[in-house]
Design an enzyme around this catalytic site. Structure first.
Site, PDB file in Angstrom:
ATOM      1  N   ASN A  22       0.832  -1.200   0.000  1.00 50.72           N
ATOM      2  CA  ASN A  22       0.000   0.000   0.000  1.00 50.72           C
ATOM      3  C   ASN A  22       0.867   1.252   0.000  1.00 50.72           C
ATOM      4  O   ASN A  22       1.960   1.292   0.589  1.00 50.72           O
ATOM      5  CB  ASN A  22      -1.023   0.010   1.143  1.00 50.72           C
ATOM      6  CG  ASN A  22      -0.438  -0.224   2.520  1.00 50.72           C
ATOM      7  OD1 ASN A  22       0.610  -0.856   2.653  1.00 50.72           O
ATOM      8  ND2 ASN A  22      -1.107   0.269   3.539  1.00 50.72           N
ATOM      9  N   VAL A  23       0.377   2.258  -0.692  1.00 55.49           N
ATOM     10  CA  VAL A  23       1.070   3.546  -0.824  1.00 55.49           C
ATOM     11  C   VAL A  23       0.066   4.633  -0.475  1.00 55.49           C
ATOM     12  O   VAL A  23      -0.871   4.887  -1.239  1.00 55.49           O
ATOM     13  CB  VAL A  23       1.614   3.739  -2.257  1.00 55.49           C
ATOM     14  CG1 VAL A  23       2.306   5.091  -2.378  1.00 55.49           C
ATOM     15  CG2 VAL A  23       2.575   2.611  -2.627  1.00 55.49           C
ATOM     16  N   GLU A  24       0.264   5.241   0.706  1.00 58.93           N
ATOM     17  CA  GLU A  24      -0.697   6.246   1.170  1.00 58.93           C
ATOM     18  C   GLU A  24      -0.307   7.639   0.678  1.00 58.93           C
ATOM     19  O   GLU A  24       0.734   7.817   0.046  1.00 58.93           O
ATOM     20  CB  GLU A  24      -0.791   6.179   2.701  1.00 58.93           C
ATOM     21  CG  GLU A  24      -1.297   4.811   3.146  1.00 58.93           C
ATOM     22  CD  GLU A  24      -1.536   4.679   4.631  1.00 58.93           C
ATOM     23  OE1 GLU A  24      -1.046   5.521   5.406  1.00 58.93           O
ATOM     24  OE2 GLU A  24      -2.227   3.707   5.010  1.00 58.93           O
TER      25      GLU A  24
ATOM     26  N   CYS B  47      -4.144   0.773  -2.438  1.00 63.64           N
ATOM     27  CA  CYS B  47      -4.051  -0.477  -1.677  1.00 63.64           C
ATOM     28  C   CYS B  47      -2.940  -1.362  -2.251  1.00 63.64           C
ATOM     29  O   CYS B  47      -2.543  -1.219  -3.420  1.00 63.64           O
ATOM     30  CB  CYS B  47      -5.372  -1.245  -1.736  1.00 63.64           C
ATOM     31  SG  CYS B  47      -6.670  -0.595  -0.679  1.00 63.64           S
TER      32      CYS B  47
ATOM     33  N   GLU C  30      -3.122  -4.352  -3.174  1.00 68.97           N
ATOM     34  CA  GLU C  30      -3.611  -5.141  -4.315  1.00 68.97           C
ATOM     35  C   GLU C  30      -3.544  -4.329  -5.609  1.00 68.97           C
ATOM     36  O   GLU C  30      -3.336  -4.890  -6.684  1.00 68.97           O
ATOM     37  CB  GLU C  30      -5.052  -5.606  -4.063  1.00 68.97           C
ATOM     38  CG  GLU C  30      -5.207  -6.540  -2.871  1.00 68.97           C
ATOM     39  CD  GLU C  30      -5.509  -5.815  -1.572  1.00 68.97           C
ATOM     40  OE1 GLU C  30      -5.023  -4.673  -1.387  1.00 68.97           O
ATOM     41  OE2 GLU C  30      -6.222  -6.382  -0.732  1.00 68.97           O
TER      42      GLU C  30
ATOM     43  N   CYS D 192     -10.252  -5.366   0.434  1.00 65.46           N
ATOM     44  CA  CYS D 192     -11.412  -4.475   0.536  1.00 65.46           C
ATOM     45  C   CYS D 192     -12.288  -4.642  -0.713  1.00 65.46           C
ATOM     46  O   CYS D 192     -11.895  -5.297  -1.692  1.00 65.46           O
ATOM     47  CB  CYS D 192     -10.946  -3.030   0.676  1.00 65.46           C
ATOM     48  SG  CYS D 192     -10.335  -2.282  -0.849  1.00 65.46           S
TER      49      CYS D 192
ATOM     50  N   CYS E 109     -10.831  -3.585  -4.103  1.00 64.21           N
ATOM     51  CA  CYS E 109      -9.780  -4.495  -4.570  1.00 64.21           C
ATOM     52  C   CYS E 109     -10.367  -5.829  -5.038  1.00 64.21           C
ATOM     53  O   CYS E 109      -9.817  -6.461  -5.940  1.00 64.21           O
ATOM     54  CB  CYS E 109      -8.733  -4.696  -3.485  1.00 64.21           C
ATOM     55  SG  CYS E 109      -7.737  -3.208  -3.275  1.00 64.21           S
TER      56      CYS E 109
END
Ligand code: THU
Length: 135
Positions: free
Chosen positions: A45-47, A56, A58, A89, A92
Site C-alpha cells: 500500500n502507498v498512502e 491499496c 492489491e 477491501c 480491490c
C-alpha cells in the site's frame, strides 16, 4: 496449475509489506499473486497526504501483473504487519475479479477462499460483452 505454494506466496507478501508507505494509517499491507505462467507479482500500500488517493497493496500488485506481461491470477496472499492474512477491501475485490475471475483463490484465516465466495455474482467484462452482442 493445480497446486499453490502458499508459504512461498505469503513470504513474498511479507517481504513487500515491509516496503509499504503507510505513515498515516500505520497499517502496512503486502500482497503477492501467483500468475498462471508461474510468475509471482507483488504490491504494497502507498498512502498519500490526500487520504482518499491511497493505493491499496492489491492495486500495486495488479500494476505489477500488467506491467510484467499480464496473465491470469491463480491465487493471492495478502498480509498485515503481523504477517496474518487479510481479506481485500471491496474495491480491490473488483480489481482482482477482472484478472483472476471467480476461481482465483485468496488466502484467509479460514483457509483459501475463491473469489466466487468473496464476491458472488460480480460484475465484469462479460456483462458488457453480453449487452454489446459480443458473447
Ligand atoms: N489496505 C490495503 O492495502 N488493502 C486492503 O485490502 C485493505 C486496506 C490499506 C489501505 C490503507 O493504506 C491501509 O490499508 C488502511 O486502510
Amino acid at each position: 496449475m493445480s497446486t499453490v505454494d502458499w508459504p512461498t506466496l505469503t513470504a513474498a507478501a511479507v517481504q513487500v509489506m515491509h516496503r509499504a508507505y503507510a505513515p498515516y494509517s500505520k497499517y502496512p499491507v503486502g500482497a503477492a499473486g501467483l500468475v498462471d505462467d508461474g510468475r509471482i507479482v507483488v504490491g504494497c500500500n502507498v498512502e498519500n497526504a490526500s487520504y482518499g488517493v491511497t493505493l491499496c497493496a492489491e492495486c500495486g500488485m495488479i500494476s505489477d501483473l500488467v506491467a510484467t506481461g499480464g496473465g491470469r491470477l491463480v491465487a493471492m496472499s495478502c498480509v498485515d504487519a503481523n504477517e496474518n492474512p487479510l481479506l481485500p477491501c471491496g474495491r480491490c475485490r473488483q480489481l482482482l475479479w477482472e484478472h483472476g475471475g471467480p476461481a482465483m483463490l485468496v488466502n484467509s484465516k479460514y483457509g483459501p477462499m475463491s473469489m466466487a465466495v468473496l464476491m458472488p455474482h460480480g460484475f465484469g467484462l462479460s456483462d458488457m460483452e453480453a449487452v454489446r452482442g459480443e458473447l
